[in-house]
Design a protein around this motif. Structure first.
Motif, PDB file in Angstrom:
ATOM      1  N   HIS A   1      15.148 -13.547  24.986  1.00 17.86           N
ATOM      2  CA  HIS A   1      16.291 -14.417  25.279  1.00 17.86           C
ATOM      3  C   HIS A   1      17.330 -13.690  26.126  1.00 17.86           C
ATOM      4  O   HIS A   1      17.848 -14.229  27.111  1.00 17.86           O
ATOM      5  N   VAL A   2      17.665 -12.475  25.718  1.00 14.32           N
ATOM      6  CA  VAL A   2      18.710 -11.724  26.403  1.00 14.32           C
ATOM      7  C   VAL A   2      18.318 -11.460  27.852  1.00 14.32           C
ATOM      8  O   VAL A   2      19.136 -11.594  28.774  1.00 14.32           O
ATOM      9  N   ALA A   3      17.057 -11.090  28.088  1.00 11.59           N
ATOM     10  CA  ALA A   3      16.599 -10.827  29.463  1.00 11.59           C
ATOM     11  C   ALA A   3      16.731 -12.082  30.316  1.00 11.59           C
ATOM     12  O   ALA A   3      17.157 -12.024  31.480  1.00 11.59           O
ATOM     13  N   LEU A   4      16.351 -13.235  29.760  1.00 15.17           N
ATOM     14  CA  LEU A   4      16.462 -14.497  30.497  1.00 15.17           C
ATOM     15  C   LEU A   4      17.922 -14.792  30.842  1.00 15.17           C
ATOM     16  O   LEU A   4      18.247 -15.140  31.983  1.00 15.17           O
ATOM     17  N   LEU A   5      18.814 -14.665  29.859  1.00 17.29           N
ATOM     18  CA  LEU A   5      20.212 -15.009  30.091  1.00 17.29           C
ATOM     19  C   LEU A   5      20.871 -14.042  31.072  1.00 17.29           C
ATOM     20  O   LEU A   5      21.685 -14.450  31.907  1.00 17.29           O
ATOM     21  N   GLN A   6      20.532 -12.763  30.989  1.00 20.71           N
ATOM     22  CA  GLN A   6      21.095 -11.801  31.936  1.00 20.71           C
ATOM     23  C   GLN A   6      20.632 -12.103  33.365  1.00 20.71           C
ATOM     24  O   GLN A   6      21.434 -12.055  34.304  1.00 20.71           O
ATOM     25  N   ALA A   7      19.367 -12.448  33.521  1.00 23.81           N
ATOM     26  CA  ALA A   7      18.849 -12.772  34.856  1.00 23.81           C
ATOM     27  C   ALA A   7      19.484 -14.056  35.375  1.00 23.81           C
ATOM     28  O   ALA A   7      19.833 -14.160  36.560  1.00 23.81           O
ATOM     29  N   ALA A   8      19.649 -15.039  34.492  1.00 18.94           N
ATOM     30  CA  ALA A   8      20.261 -16.307  34.905  1.00 18.94           C
ATOM     31  C   ALA A   8      21.693 -16.097  35.358  1.00 18.94           C
ATOM     32  O   ALA A   8      22.130 -16.678  36.359  1.00 18.94           O
ATOM     33  N   ARG A   9      22.439 -15.270  34.637  1.00 13.72           N
ATOM     34  CA  ARG A   9      23.848 -15.044  35.016  1.00 13.72           C
ATOM     35  C   ARG A   9      23.955 -14.400  36.385  1.00 13.72           C
ATOM     36  O   ARG A   9      24.880 -14.698  37.161  1.00 13.72           O
ATOM     37  N   ARG A  10      23.016 -13.531  36.722  1.00 19.11           N
ATOM     38  CA  ARG A  10      23.050 -12.870  38.032  1.00 19.11           C
ATOM     39  C   ARG A  10      22.759 -13.838  39.173  1.00 19.11           C
ATOM     40  O   ARG A  10      23.053 -13.540  40.333  1.00 19.11           O
ATOM     41  N   ALA A  11      22.218 -15.012  38.864  1.00 17.24           N
ATOM     42  CA  ALA A  11      21.864 -15.979  39.894  1.00 17.24           C
ATOM     43  C   ALA A  11      23.053 -16.817  40.356  1.00 17.24           C
ATOM     44  O   ALA A  11      22.938 -17.556  41.344  1.00 17.24           O
ATOM     45  N   GLY A  12      24.188 -16.742  39.651  1.00 15.31           N
ATOM     46  CA  GLY A  12      25.342 -17.544  40.033  1.00 15.31           C
ATOM     47  C   GLY A  12      26.640 -16.869  39.633  1.00 15.31           C
ATOM     48  O   GLY A  12      26.700 -15.655  39.439  1.00 15.31           O
ATOM     49  N   ASP A  13      27.688 -17.687  39.509  1.00 15.74           N
ATOM     50  CA  ASP A  13      29.025 -17.163  39.224  1.00 15.74           C
ATOM     51  C   ASP A  13      29.483 -17.435  37.801  1.00 15.74           C
ATOM     52  O   ASP A  13      30.533 -16.943  37.388  1.00 15.74           O
ATOM     53  N   CYS A  14      28.751 -18.222  37.052  1.00 12.60           N
ATOM     54  CA  CYS A  14      29.008 -18.380  35.618  1.00 12.60           C
ATOM     55  C   CYS A  14      27.744 -18.903  34.960  1.00 12.60           C
ATOM     56  O   CYS A  14      26.893 -19.510  35.618  1.00 12.60           O
ATOM     57  N   LEU A  15      27.615 -18.648  33.673  1.00 15.43           N
ATOM     58  CA  LEU A  15      26.450 -19.104  32.916  1.00 15.43           C
ATOM     59  C   LEU A  15      26.920 -19.909  31.709  1.00 15.43           C
ATOM     60  O   LEU A  15      27.668 -19.404  30.869  1.00 15.43           O
ATOM     61  N   VAL A  16      26.465 -21.160  31.647  1.00 23.26           N
ATOM     62  CA  VAL A  16      26.718 -22.030  30.506  1.00 23.26           C
ATOM     63  C   VAL A  16      25.411 -22.160  29.720  1.00 23.26           C
ATOM     64  O   VAL A  16      24.380 -22.525  30.291  1.00 23.26           O
ATOM     65  N   VAL A  17      25.454 -21.850  28.438  1.00 20.38           N
ATOM     66  CA  VAL A  17      24.264 -21.960  27.595  1.00 20.38           C
ATOM     67  C   VAL A  17      24.325 -23.253  26.806  1.00 20.38           C
ATOM     68  O   VAL A  17      25.307 -23.521  26.097  1.00 20.38           O
ATOM     69  N   CYS A  18      23.290 -24.074  26.937  1.00 22.68           N
ATOM     70  CA  CYS A  18      23.180 -25.335  26.212  1.00 22.68           C
ATOM     71  C   CYS A  18      22.260 -25.099  25.009  1.00 22.68           C
ATOM     72  O   CYS A  18      21.080 -24.769  25.193  1.00 22.68           O
ATOM     73  N   VAL A  19      22.770 -25.260  23.814  1.00 19.82           N
ATOM     74  CA  VAL A  19      22.022 -24.898  22.613  1.00 19.82           C
ATOM     75  C   VAL A  19      21.812 -26.115  21.722  1.00 19.82           C
ATOM     76  O   VAL A  19      22.709 -26.949  21.548  1.00 19.82           O
ATOM     77  N   ASN A  20      20.598 -26.233  21.163  1.00 18.03           N
ATOM     78  CA  ASN A  20      20.261 -27.346  20.268  1.00 18.03           C
ATOM     79  C   ASN A  20      21.060 -27.254  18.974  1.00 18.03           C
ATOM     80  O   ASN A  20      21.235 -26.176  18.409  1.00 18.03           O
ATOM     81  N   SER A  21      21.513 -28.401  18.480  1.00 17.04           N
ATOM     82  CA  SER A  21      22.132 -28.451  17.163  1.00 17.04           C
ATOM     83  C   SER A  21      21.088 -28.175  16.090  1.00 17.04           C
ATOM     84  O   SER A  21      19.876 -28.149  16.359  1.00 17.04           O
ATOM     85  N   ASP A  22      21.527 -27.976  14.851  1.00 15.86           N
ATOM     86  CA  ASP A  22      20.585 -27.733  13.754  1.00 15.86           C
ATOM     87  C   ASP A  22      19.611 -28.891  13.590  1.00 15.86           C
ATOM     88  O   ASP A  22      18.403 -28.693  13.406  1.00 15.86           O
ATOM     89  N   ALA A  23      20.132 -30.133  13.655  1.00 18.93           N
ATOM     90  CA  ALA A  23      19.257 -31.300  13.491  1.00 18.93           C
ATOM     91  C   ALA A  23      18.238 -31.375  14.623  1.00 18.93           C
ATOM     92  O   ALA A  23      17.066 -31.722  14.408  1.00 18.93           O
ATOM     93  N   SER A  24      18.676 -31.062  15.831  1.00 21.07           N
ATOM     94  CA  SER A  24      17.769 -31.083  16.971  1.00 21.07           C
ATOM     95  C   SER A  24      16.673 -30.036  16.812  1.00 21.07           C
ATOM     96  O   SER A  24      15.494 -30.298  17.116  1.00 21.07           O
ATOM     97  N   VAL A  25      17.015 -28.850  16.333  1.00 28.16           N
ATOM     98  CA  VAL A  25      16.005 -27.811  16.118  1.00 28.16           C
ATOM     99  C   VAL A  25      14.997 -28.260  15.067  1.00 28.16           C
ATOM    100  O   VAL A  25      13.778 -28.054  15.232  1.00 28.16           O
ATOM    101  N   ARG A  26      15.470 -28.860  13.983  1.00 29.39           N
ATOM    102  CA  ARG A  26      14.539 -29.314  12.922  1.00 29.39           C
ATOM    103  C   ARG A  26      13.553 -30.337  13.465  1.00 29.39           C
ATOM    104  O   ARG A  26      12.361 -30.306  13.135  1.00 29.39           O
TER     105      ARG A  26
END
Length: 477
Positions: free
Chosen positions: A355-380
């Motif tokens: 996860h960390v490697a993906l997010l670090q690479a994504a942040r380098r591709a632009g000027d800010c990184l927004v992470v969209c995360v599933n709620s608990d119900a969505s994960v279930r």
């Protein structure tokens, strides 16, 4: 959800003005910037701002402050109408107001007007203090706390009292639950004669040791706990967080992120949050932690300039929630500056090196990184019973702690299309394990000119694999 406990704010209200414009040249007759296209805004300041911020958290707030018959007092009363209950003290002179002149969002000059002071206590004000469930004293050195000192002393022996001091004001009354000076304010108070009388190891007052950084703040806080006879002192450290002392070894509460922006009013945001949490019965450490997070978020979102004139500030988010508003504001600021917005999504259950490697690479591709995360119900719904292994509150906190993450937003659906439609990122980042599949959100992202980009995924890293290995590991006897 528990109903918030009402809060009484006692202190010196101010009227604040901002003149915001552009400075693109110097005046021909003096080496000073010429500010053009200025737009004027007015808002509550001082104790009035603290009261409005507390009310924005969803709790009933009563403000006890001194107002007169001058124009500034009348303007402030109009701005407060419908936001807080107002208990007025008589004011001698004109209400204090300050005007900031800003260019490109940076202050150039401040003009102060009015030296009015609270004249005396009233029966209504004393009754409000006597009946309060919790009190925040926002002391700006203009006499409100002084004329009500006897009533506040009684309140401190009965209910939580938070005192936000000012070098021009008096020390807090004995017995307050929490005092919230800035580093400079703590240094100023601690340097006064007698502050270090209980610390023979520190040398003369205002000296002793380096006097700077955490060591100086810890020494000042410990001395002030004793000299003020306060339960605790939290020295605010700007973008570094706060140092909480009960008189001995202090607790450092770091900021969750580096906040850059207009810090005007951040101390009021800190004190209002801490007072509200203590009013609701939380421990001092928990209240200070929430206050640090709230102040950081306040600065990141633009501070007082993000609050519309005559409207209540946005409410402080409930614990564990990350509304999309934060992410939308982050994306808007980056786009306004000509930057590009990158978004990445997932459950991020048991955050691992992949996860960390993906997010670090994504942040380098632009000027800010927004992470969209599933709620608990969505994960279930996606992963089955027993997931997530880590609840939303903790997943969000870990993601926000990553230096590469600028904002986090939660979505309740199975897929993030609705949230993406609001964010409209320039780049939608996914792991390389999707390389052979057409992502369902690809068409949506491409519809506004965005691009889906895959990033290499570290082999052998997965939440399922980590959970399986942890479950099969031999347990110590």
């Amino acid at each position: 959800m528990r109903t918030p406990v009402p809060l009484l704010v006692v202190g010196d209200a101010l009227l604040d003005h901002d003149l915001c414009g552009r400075a693109e040249r110097l005046a021909p007759d003096a080496p000073v910037p010429v500010v053009s296209g200025a737009r004027r805004t007015s808002r509550p300041g001082g104790a009035a701002l603290a009261a409005c911020l507390a009310a924005a958290d969803g709790r009933p707030v009563t403000l006890v402050t001194a107002l007169g018959d001058d124009e500034a007092s009348a303007t402030l009363a109009r701005l407060l109408a419908g936001r807080v209950r107002l208990v007025r003290l008589p004011l001698t002179g004109a209400l204090s107001s300050k005007t900031r002149i800003l260019a490109q969002g940076r202050p150039l000059l401040r003009l102060d007007d009015g030296e009015g002071r609270a004249a005396q206590a009233t029966r209504e004000a004393c009754r409000a203090v006597a009946e309060a469930s919790a009190v925040l004293v926002a002391d700006y050195g203009r006499g409100t706390a002084d004329v009500l000192r006897e009533a506040l002393t009684g309140a401190a022996a009965r209910v939580p009292v938070v005192w936000d001091p000012h070098p021009r004001g008096s020390p807090p009354v004995p017995g307050v639950r929490l005092v919230t000076p800035s580093t400079a304010e703590a240094r100023s108070f601690a340097a006064r004669p007698g502050a270090f009388a209980a610390r023979p190891d520190t040398g003369t007052a205002g000296q002793g040791g380096s006097g700077g950084g955490l060591q100086g703040a810890a020494r000042d806080a410990g001395a002030l706990v004793r000299v003020w006879r306060a339960a605790s002192v939290a020295v605010t450290l700007g973008g570094r967080g706060a140092l909480l002392s009960h008189g001995e070894t202090p607790l450092l509460v770091p900021s969750p992120a580096t906040a850059e922006g207009d810090a005007c009013g951040a101390g009021d945001r800190f004190a209002a949050t801490a007072a509200g949490r203590l009013a609701d019965g939380e421990l001092t450490e928990t209240a200070v932690r929430a206050a640090v997070h709230a102040a950081t978020r306040y600065v990141t979102e633009g501070g007082v300039r993000s609050l519309p004139e005559g409207a209540a500030p946005p409410p402080d988010r409930p614990a564990g929630r990350e509304p999309a508003d934060d992410a939308l504001r982050t994306a808007a600021r980056v786009r306004a500056a000509g930057g590009s917005v990158v978004a990445a999504g997932g459950c991020f259950d048991l955050l691992h090196a992949g996860h960390v490697a993906l997010l670090q690479a994504a942040r380098r591709a632009g000027d800010c990184l927004v992470v969209c995360v599933n709620s608990d119900a969505s994960v279930r719904r996606r992963k089955g019973d027993g997931r997530p292994l880590v609840p939303l509150r903790d997943r969000v906190r870990v993601l926000r702690a990553l230096e590469c993450v600028d904002a986090v937003a939660v979505f309740e659906e199975d897929t993030p299309e609705r949230l993406l439609g609001e964010l409209r990122p320039d780049i939608w980042a996914k792991g390389g394990d999707y390389a052979l599949a057409r992502l369902p959100e690809a068409s949506l992202v491409e519809s506004w000119g965005g691009q889906v980009v895959l990033f290499p995924y570290l082999d052998g890293r997965s939440t399922t694999g980590i959970a399986r290995r942890a479950a099969s590991a031999p347990r110590p006897r």
